[in-house]
Enzyme design. Structure first.
Site, short mmCIF file in Angstrom:
data_model
loop_
_atom_site.label_atom_id
_atom_site.label_comp_id
_atom_site.label_asym_id
_atom_site.label_seq_id
_atom_site.Cartn_x
_atom_site.Cartn_y
_atom_site.Cartn_z
CG HIS B 153 29.64 31.22 31.92
ND1 HIS B 153 28.60 32.07 31.58
CD2 HIS B 153 30.72 31.71 31.26
CE1 HIS B 153 29.05 33.00 30.75
NE2 HIS B 153 30.34 32.81 30.54
CG HIS B 202 28.90 28.43 28.64
ND1 HIS B 202 27.84 29.28 28.61
CD2 HIS B 202 30.00 29.24 28.60
CE1 HIS B 202 28.27 30.53 28.55
NE2 HIS B 202 29.55 30.54 28.55
CG HIS B 216 34.86 35.47 30.93
ND1 HIS B 216 35.22 34.94 29.71
CD2 HIS B 216 33.58 35.04 31.14
CE1 HIS B 216 34.22 34.24 29.21
NE2 HIS B 216 33.20 34.27 30.05
CG HIS B 248 29.11 35.23 23.13
ND1 HIS B 248 30.36 35.78 23.01
CD2 HIS B 248 28.78 35.37 24.43
CE1 HIS B 248 30.76 36.22 24.19
NE2 HIS B 248 29.82 35.99 25.07
CE1 TYR B 257 33.51 37.48 28.06
CE2 TYR B 257 33.07 38.21 25.82
CZ TYR B 257 33.16 37.20 26.75
OH TYR B 257 32.91 35.91 26.39
CD GLU B 267 30.19 36.64 29.06
OE1 GLU B 267 30.58 35.60 29.63
OE2 GLU B 267 29.75 36.65 27.89
#
Lengths: 121, 309
Positions: B153, B202, B216, B248, B257, B267
């Site tokens: 993503h 996502h 990112h 997260h 990251y 990431e």
């Protein structure tokens, strides 16, 4: 062995030849709070060069550091390598006080001979 | 079903030699093609071991940040459908021809309200995964470094997050899984949104910030152990780690990251729950945003929210 002097705090750090400013300050025990990507891409660590000259040993995107900025004395500290002694402006809040705790063993500014033993950075 | 996934992220790098070392030897992507762009810039194309299409990452020498994203649709007819929706949303759409991107077919291209370039395509040259499809092994035996299996993503910044959310919903049929907003009120200001068209938690997230910028792009890993091992390899290879390993709150994913040698943020991401369009959206408000982004430290730093390329 270039010396980096930070105003207005007056801190000094002795860098190894070819060492970028930000890495050198960290190696000498200073905690700098203007640290971004550390690879010249974001411009977060850009500060004012008051005296002296720096070069860049990696290509830096114009969008990060334009020619006009270079001429006006901007210093992208993560990629800037001092040519001789330099003086930078770094707000007091953006750098720790003189190294304390274990960090004081890292400050090689006063003992140039020790710098060569910690050039791994 | 329209958009299946982010097919490729095309980014700029200042130094191709260092970039190649990072993406091939630290992340373990497979180089599939190299050429010179029509503008005269060197380009290198990569795929992860578990990807079958020709490439998912394109590096282009000169500058930093994102050039464009490619979105792969399930059916050829989806392209026209998305084109209509984009025009209906008020975007200017142009056609792109087979070969404009090496090994990618016909499609469309438009600039989003956030000033990012999106391409939509259906056909890509199939290379196959590194384990094949006939009685496949679980993974390739001789992965390099992190051995990232696939692109996952991206997070971009936009001045008007609400507008981007509306565009992704209208044109791509994306739905939000998580959102950061100023309050729980219906008319709250949207600060960030995480969106997808599939069960993937996502595919694209949008955070308030400058237009046209890259926060990112992420590679998929399987679990916590792989995320930890990736961080170990970053230490060995002197890769600057931005944050992590941590979790997260938003998406529940596990993460590191880090920055590529040009300063673009990468990431590695694992986990996250299965997303469904009818799952109620998780909403975060500013007083718990630190926990939403970094579940353990629970503290946001200005670097994470303002450093972009």
């Amino acid at each position: 062995m270039p010396v980096v002097r930070i105003e207005p705090s007056g801190f000094e750090a002795q860098l190894a030849p070819g060492e970028p400013v930000l890495a050198g300050l960290a190696r000498c025990g200073f905690t700098v709070r203007k640290v971004g990507c550390r690879r010249g891409g974001c411009g977060f660590c850009k500060i004012e060069l008051l005296e002296g000259e720096v070069t860049y040993d990696h290509p830096v995107a114009d969008s990060v550091l334009g020619d006009d900025e270079r001429g006006e004395g901007a210093c992208l500290t993560c990629r800037a390598v001092p040519v001789g002694d330099i003086t930078l402006h770094l707000d007091q809040g953006d750098v720790s006080a003189a190294p304390t705790g274990l960090l004081k063993y890292l400050n090689t500014a006063a003992t140039p001979a020790a710098a060569t033993s910690s050039e791994r950075e | 079903m329209g958009i299946m996934r982010m097919g490729y992220a095309h980014v700029r790098v200042t130094d191709m030699t260092e970039a190649k070392d990072h993406y091939a030897n630290t992340l373990g992507l497979y180089e599939t093609h190299t050429d010179v762009s029509p503008e005269g810039n060197r380009r290198v194309f990569y795929k992860g071991w578990d990807e079958w299409d020709h490439h998912s990452v394109v590096l282009e020498e000169g500058g930093v940040g994102v050039v464009k994203y490619g979105w792969k649709v399930e059916r050829e007819s989806d392209i026209e459908d998305i084109e209509k929706k984009a025009i209906d949303f008020g975007l200017s759409v142009e056609r792109m021809s087979r070969g404009e991107n090496p090994e990618i077919g016909d499609g469309i291209r438009f600039v989003t309200p956030s000033e990012h370039v999106f391409e939509v395509y259906h056909q890509a040259t199939a290379i196959g995964t590194e384990v094949g499809t006939h009685n496949p092994e679980a993974f390739p035996r001789h992965l390099i470094g992190v051995g990232a299996p696939a692109l996952d993503h991206s997070l971009i910044t936009a001045e008007d997050v609400g507008g981007m959310q509306a565009m992704l919903a209208h044109v791509f049929d994306f739905y939000a899984t998580e959102r950061v907003q100023t309050s729980l009120d219906d008319d709250a200001h949207v600060i960030a949104t995480w969106m997808t068209s599939t069960n993937q938690v996502h595919q694209m997230a949008v955070l308030e910030g400058a237009n046209a910028k890259l926060h990112h792009f992420a590679f998929r890993l399987n679990d916590w152990n792989e995320v930890g091992r990736a961080a170990d390899l970053m230490a060995m290879d002197d890769v600057p780690i931005d944050v992590g390993p941590t979790r997260h709150g938003i998406t529940r994913g596990q993460t590191v990251y880090f920055f590529d040698p040009s300063g673009n943020r990468n990431e590695v991401f694992s986990g996250g729950y299965l997303a469904y369009p009818d799952r109620p959206v998780n909403v975060w408000t500013p007083e718990q945003l630190g926990k939403g982004v970094f579940y353990h430290a629970r503290e946001l730093n200005d670097r994470f929210t303002t450093v972009v390329t």
